[in-house]
Design a protein around this motif. Structure first.
Motif, short mmCIF file in Angstrom:
data_model
loop_
_atom_site.label_atom_id
_atom_site.label_comp_id
_atom_site.label_asym_id
_atom_site.label_seq_id
_atom_site.Cartn_x
_atom_site.Cartn_y
_atom_site.Cartn_z
N ASN A 67 1.14 -1.47 0.39
CA ASN A 67 -0.04 -0.18 -0.03
C ASN A 67 0.35 0.98 0.13
O ASN A 67 1.98 1.35 -0.14
N TRP A 68 0.57 2.46 -0.40
CA TRP A 68 1.10 3.56 0.21
C TRP A 68 1.01 3.36 1.78
O TRP A 68 0.64 3.56 2.98
N LYS A 69 2.47 4.55 1.98
CA LYS A 69 2.75 4.55 2.87
C LYS A 69 1.86 5.23 4.00
O LYS A 69 1.78 6.72 3.42
N GLY A 70 1.89 5.38 4.95
CA GLY A 70 0.65 6.34 5.24
C GLY A 70 -1.01 5.85 5.31
O GLY A 70 -1.59 7.15 5.35
N TYR A 71 -1.34 5.77 4.94
CA TYR A 71 -2.12 5.33 4.30
C TYR A 71 -3.06 4.03 4.43
O TYR A 71 -3.83 3.34 4.00
N GLY A 72 -3.83 4.75 6.07
CA GLY A 72 -4.48 3.65 7.01
C GLY A 72 -4.37 2.17 7.23
O GLY A 72 -3.81 2.02 8.10
N ALA A 73 -3.69 1.02 6.51
CA ALA A 73 -3.50 -0.34 6.75
C ALA A 73 -2.17 -0.27 7.69
O ALA A 73 -2.38 -1.32 7.85
N ASP A 74 -1.66 0.55 7.33
CA ASP A 74 0.03 0.81 8.42
C ASP A 74 -0.07 1.39 8.99
O ASP A 74 1.23 1.80 10.33
N GLU A 75 -1.25 1.82 10.17
CA GLU A 75 -1.20 2.62 11.49
C GLU A 75 -0.95 1.85 12.39
O GLU A 75 -1.93 0.23 12.13
N VAL A 131 -6.67 10.18 12.52
CA VAL A 131 -5.35 10.89 11.15
C VAL A 131 -5.56 11.32 10.03
O VAL A 131 -4.82 12.28 9.89
N GLY A 132 -6.89 11.06 9.90
CA GLY A 132 -7.45 11.85 9.22
C GLY A 132 -7.37 11.24 7.40
O GLY A 132 -6.46 10.59 6.92
N ALA A 133 -8.87 10.90 7.07
CA ALA A 133 -8.86 10.28 5.74
C ALA A 133 -9.93 10.43 4.85
O ALA A 133 -9.91 11.11 4.69
N PRO A 134 -9.44 9.30 3.62
CA PRO A 134 -10.09 10.59 2.22
C PRO A 134 -11.50 9.42 2.89
O PRO A 134 -12.34 8.50 3.97
N VAL A 135 -13.10 9.31 1.96
CA VAL A 135 -14.01 8.53 2.37
C VAL A 135 -14.00 7.60 2.02
O VAL A 135 -13.71 6.86 1.49
N SER A 136 -15.05 6.46 2.98
CA SER A 136 -15.04 4.90 2.82
C SER A 136 -15.89 4.68 1.68
O SER A 136 -16.99 5.35 1.93
N ALA A 137 -15.89 3.87 1.11
CA ALA A 137 -16.81 2.82 0.39
C ALA A 137 -17.47 2.51 0.77
O ALA A 137 -18.98 2.35 1.26
N SER A 138 -17.20 2.48 2.30
CA SER A 138 -18.48 1.77 3.37
C SER A 138 -20.17 2.53 3.76
O SER A 138 -19.28 4.01 4.01
N ASN A 139 -21.27 2.47 3.59
CA ASN A 139 -21.87 3.74 3.82
C ASN A 139 -21.56 3.52 5.60
O ASN A 139 -22.44 4.85 5.21
N LYS A 140 -22.04 2.60 6.30
CA LYS A 140 -22.14 2.62 7.43
C LYS A 140 -20.64 3.41 7.97
O LYS A 140 -21.26 3.81 9.41
N ALA A 141 -19.70 3.33 7.02
CA ALA A 141 -18.25 3.45 8.40
C ALA A 141 -18.33 5.11 8.20
O ALA A 141 -18.32 5.69 9.02
N ALA A 196 -4.33 15.30 1.86
CA ALA A 196 -4.98 17.15 2.98
C ALA A 196 -5.78 17.06 3.93
O ALA A 196 -5.76 17.34 5.44
N GLY A 197 -7.05 16.16 4.72
CA GLY A 197 -7.30 15.92 5.54
C GLY A 197 -6.24 14.93 6.92
O GLY A 197 -6.72 15.99 7.77
N ARG A 198 -5.20 14.70 6.71
CA ARG A 198 -4.14 13.36 7.21
C ARG A 198 -3.43 15.26 7.60
O ARG A 198 -2.92 15.28 9.27
N TRP A 256 5.60 17.62 -6.21
CA TRP A 256 5.86 16.52 -5.30
C TRP A 256 5.61 14.88 -5.75
O TRP A 256 5.25 14.53 -6.91
N SER A 257 6.01 13.76 -5.17
CA SER A 257 5.77 13.04 -5.39
C SER A 257 5.04 11.72 -3.55
O SER A 257 4.27 10.89 -4.14
N SER A 258 5.14 12.61 -2.89
CA SER A 258 4.68 11.91 -1.56
C SER A 258 4.31 13.06 -0.78
O SER A 258 4.23 14.19 -1.37
N GLU A 259 3.48 12.82 0.08
CA GLU A 259 2.49 13.77 1.21
C GLU A 259 3.42 14.25 2.04
O GLU A 259 3.45 15.64 2.54
N ASN A 260 4.96 12.92 2.55
CA ASN A 260 6.13 14.43 3.16
C ASN A 260 6.57 15.32 2.12
O ASN A 260 6.85 16.32 2.83
N ASP A 261 6.53 15.82 1.55
CA ASP A 261 7.04 16.15 0.12
C ASP A 261 6.12 17.62 0.20
O ASP A 261 6.18 18.86 1.10
N TRP A 262 5.29 17.71 0.56
CA TRP A 262 4.09 18.55 0.36
C TRP A 262 3.78 19.07 1.67
O TRP A 262 3.26 20.21 1.55
#
Length: 349
Positions: free
Chosen positions: A29-37, A290-300, A231-233, A206-212
């Protein structure tokens, strides 16, 4: 005593069996993108006994290369839906039995049924999150957020703009700026001219969140293209003066999915992991801490506070009307975009 001994022995055998069944779960995955929290890794490992082993990429092309060169290594991979066809063409992923993923039923119906993820009656990608590639601003540079994408071209921002060094994103940015559909660009000359006019304003790519984030933290930029979740993170996790501004010309929408690479050695663990990633328990903590994009799960999403950005803003009909979701592009188109982008960058040096 014999009964106690027998119970302890049985418990011991059970624990040994659990330990023996525990496996590594390799996630790409992308580093710092939810799955590795850390909170997510800890919760999942406690729940299943499996050990999460994360690996990362900085572009979709790098992700595909890692799948090609490491067959059988990964159990879960995050794939932008627009790149799923390429993964299928190269037989890099395998069908997913969605019946084993309890939270699959909570996914937004249109996303779950996407033709990019479902082929010949089989599902290859589970929608996970979606968001925008749009404008993010340094709050210190604006009294009020800009409403037009053309703000990036204004002379007062010379040397104070950043965009990602990605040919596809650059061309799609140029398409939006020239009033075109990102998935059906009819005037590439207009796109090229628009991007050429923008280059004098660009400080760096830029190529990574850290750059930005580093550029805005040191007040080197006024605005630039960014991912909505990033941006949220930046605001929530790093307390940076960053705000999202969705321009009237529109924004590029993307849908990120989880897939199971062909040859996975821990399919059961992968299914459990995907299920956890869709859960409200995971998503609400990710978004709020942390800050996240929108979940594809309506329940979430519904589990978030009513005034949260991902419910109030990203769920607003007027925002939805401006989004153009990315669709797959051909190898020929990708090569055309890359040549155009490289020629512009060379000319700018």
């Amino acid at each position: 005593m014999k009964t106690t001994t027998a119970i302890l022995a049985a418990l011991g055998l059970s624990l040994c069996a659990t330990t023996a069944m525990a496996k590594d779960l390799h996630v790409l995955n992308w580093k710092g993108y939810g799955a590795d929290e850390p909170f997510a890794t800890k919760a999942f490992e406690k729940m299943t006994g499996d050990k999460v082993v994360n690996d990362f990429f900085n572009s979709e092309q790098e992700m595909l290369t890692k799948l090609r060169t490491n067959p059988g290594l990964y159990d879960v991979v995050m794939i932008n839906a627009a790149f799923m066809q390429q993964a299928l063409d190269e037989k890099l992923v395998q069908p997913i039995d969605t019946a084993t993923i309890e939270n699959y039923g909570d996914i937004d119906d249109a996303k779950a049924k996407s033709k990019m993820l479902n082929v010949d009656g089989k599902t290859y990608g589970v929608p996970w999150t979606w968001g925008l590639t749009t404008i993010a601003i340094n709050d210190k540079a604006f009294d009020t957020p800009p409403t037009s994408i053309k703000e990036m071209w204004k002379p007062e921002h010379k040397g104070r703009v950043t965009i990602r060094d990605d040919a596809v994103e650059a061309v799609q940015l140029g398409a939006l700026a020239t009033g075109q559909n990102i998935n059906d660009i009819e005037d590439m000359d207009a796109v090229k001219k628009s991007l050429a006019d923008l280059l004098p304003n660009i400080r760096t790519f830029w190529s990574s969140e850290n750059d930005w984030n580093q550029m805005v933290a040191s007040n080197q930029i006024d605005l630039g293209t960014y991912w909505s979740g990033s941006a949220g993170r930046a605001k929530v996790k790093f307390k940076l003066p960053v705000s999202l501004a969705v321009p009237k010309e529109g924004a590029v929408g993307w849908l990120d999915t989880f897939a199971i690479p062909k040859g996975s050695k821990n399919v059961e663990g992968a299914e459990k992991f995907i299920n956890y990633m869709l859960s409200p328990e995971f998503y609400t903590e990710w978004d709020e801490t942390v800050g996240a994009p929108v979940s594809a799960s309506n329940k979430a999403v519904a589990a978030l506070p009513a005034d949260s950005f991902n419910r109030k803003v990203m769920g607003a009909p007027e925002i939805a009307e401006r989004v153009q979701f990315q669709e797959p592009i051909t190898d020929e188109q990708r090569e055309e975009y890359l040549k155009l982008w490289q020629s512009l960058k060379v000319g700018a040096n």
